[in-house]
Each structure stands twice: as C-alpha cells, then as structure tokens.
Design a protein around this motif. Structure first.
Motif: not given
Length: 274
Positions: A39, A82, A100
């Motif tokens: 991530h 992201d 997200h």
C-alpha cells in the motif's frame, strides 16, 4: 500459463508475512510470477499503509527476491497506489490503482473497507444515510483512478460492497447504483484498464464471492474488457486463494482469457487451470 499472484501485501504494510515468505509460498504453489503491491503511503492511514521512509527498504527486499528467483519464478516490484496518496514516481513494474477512502468536506478521509460500522456511520453523517449518494461519490473516483494513480490494474472495483453480503447495507439491484457503477466501468474498460477478479475479501471472511459482482463482470465481458485473477493476499497461506472459483466465475460471465504480467508488459493468455 502458470498462475500469477500480483496483488500481495507483506509486513511492509498490513500483511502478516515477509516478502521472502510470500515468495516462497508462491513458488511452492506453482506460480509463474509473484508481484508485490504494498500500500502506498497515505497520511492519516498509517495503520495499513507503508510509511514514506519504508519505500526504499521495500524496493531493496523485492529486488533481492528478483535475483534469488531468477530463472525459476518472475518477481515484480509493484505498488497499490491509492487515489489519495502522494505521487510515488513511475519506476514500478506495475501499479494497482485503488480507491480505499472518500475525501470528506472537512478534509478527512472516510475509509470504505475498515469496518461495516465505520462505513455506515460515515454514510449517516456525511451522506444523510443515502447509500446511492455514497455510491455515486465512490464510482466518480473509481472512474478516474487510473489517471490519478497511474495504475494499469483497477483494484477491487466495487469495494463499497465489502460489507454488503446479502444486501446488508444497500440494494445492488437498484438502477441508480448500477448506473453509477456501469458509468465508471465503461470509462475504464474503454481505456483498456485491467480489472482484477479479487478473492481477498473471501479469504478474510467478509464475502462469499469475489469482486466485482457477476453483473459487472458480464457488462465488462460485453465491452471486450480485460481481467486478471488476484488473491489480494495478506498472508503466505492465501497467495492463490479461490483461483479455481474465480476462473469459473470468469468463464460463466463470458471471459475466455485473462492477462498476465511478463517481462515485456501485460500479455493475454488462457484462464489458469488450478
């Protein structure tokens, strides 16, 4: 072609196992390739994202595994970028573009997959309890996720259904919901983005079926869209979790092939036989 696992998380973010353990598990499972997709750093979400200062160590760990498995299994240095993360540069083997969170009017982020209670409370407070409004805001972001993140792969397209098993939170048959989802899907498919059939929420006990939902996959197949199979694995035990079922779902929805990462980029091949 041998199966691949290109969506994997390790102890560098919210995964349970090291890159070395994940690679060993993928090799033992017969994978032709493993791609790591930690991530990307995201301020305010440090509990599940890499910190900026970890990126160099992450690169070194994956690069070392490339050398260790050379000639036996391909190892790729990827990133799950992201929508709200700062830029991380272009020098990755690939990126998965994911949404997200939603950016709220007060500047904070509403996590979409943290818990059912967090999401429901956010919808009540910020969207007046209107799940269709949430869906429209979410899919408006998803429609641009490739441009914002640089991701060739679209991560868990309908993530807002994570806690919606059996319609627990909203009706996925609602025409307004489907209209918002179809609009984003059509844009991304027209730009040739690859959608993952993602079994991660199944392996972690949140769902009984992968993302995206079958009605979305059928729409994507009708558009000539592209897919790959993904375990979104957070542990060495789940590197190929649910691939047999995911391949069956793909066939049932009209797909005859999927996409693989190769040394020359993404290439089309047969759905894997697991």
């Amino acid at each position: 072609m041998k199966p691949q696992t290109l969506h994997c998380h390790t102890t560098f973010c919210d995964g349970a196992d090291s890159p070395a353990a994940m690679a060993a598990a993928a090799f033992a499972a017969g994978c032709g390739a493993i791609g790591f997709s930690g991530h990307s750093p995201l301020p305010g979400q440090e509990s599940w994202c890499m910190a900026p200062e970890q990126l160099a160590d992450y690169r070194r760990a994956v690069t070392a595994l490339k050398a260790e498995y050379a000639g036996r299994m391909e190892v790729y240095l990827g990133l799950e970028q992201d929508y709200d993360s700062p830029g991380t540069g272009p020098d990755w083997d690939y990126k998965i573009g994911s949404v997200h969170c939603l950016r709220l009017p007060d500047g904070t982020l509403l996590p979409l997959d943290e818990s059912a209670a967090t999401l429901a409370a956010g919808v009540t407070r910020w969207y007046g309890g209107d799940w269709t409004a949430l869906a429209r805001a979410y899919y408006a972001r998803v429609a641009r996720v490739d441009a914002v993140t640089g991701g060739e792969i679209v991560g868990h397209f309908d993530l807002i259904t994570k806690f919606n098993e059996g319609g627990a939170q909203f009706d996925e048959d609602d025409p307004a919901y489907r209209e918002a989802a179809f609009a984003a899907l059509d844009e991304l498919a027209a730009r040739g983005r690859i959608f993952e059939i993602n079994t991660g929420a199944v392996s972690r006990g949140y769902r009984t079926a992968p993302y995206p939902a079958p009605f979305l996959l059928r729409r994507l197949a009708g558009k000539g869209g592209r897919i790959l199979l993904s375990s979104d694995s957070h542990s060495a035990a789940t590197v190929l979790y649910g691939y047999r079922e995911a391949a069956r779902l793909a066939r049932d929805c009209g797909f005859t092939s999927c996409w693989y990462r190769t040394a020359r980029g993404f290439a089309e091949g047969p759905l894997p036989e697991i």
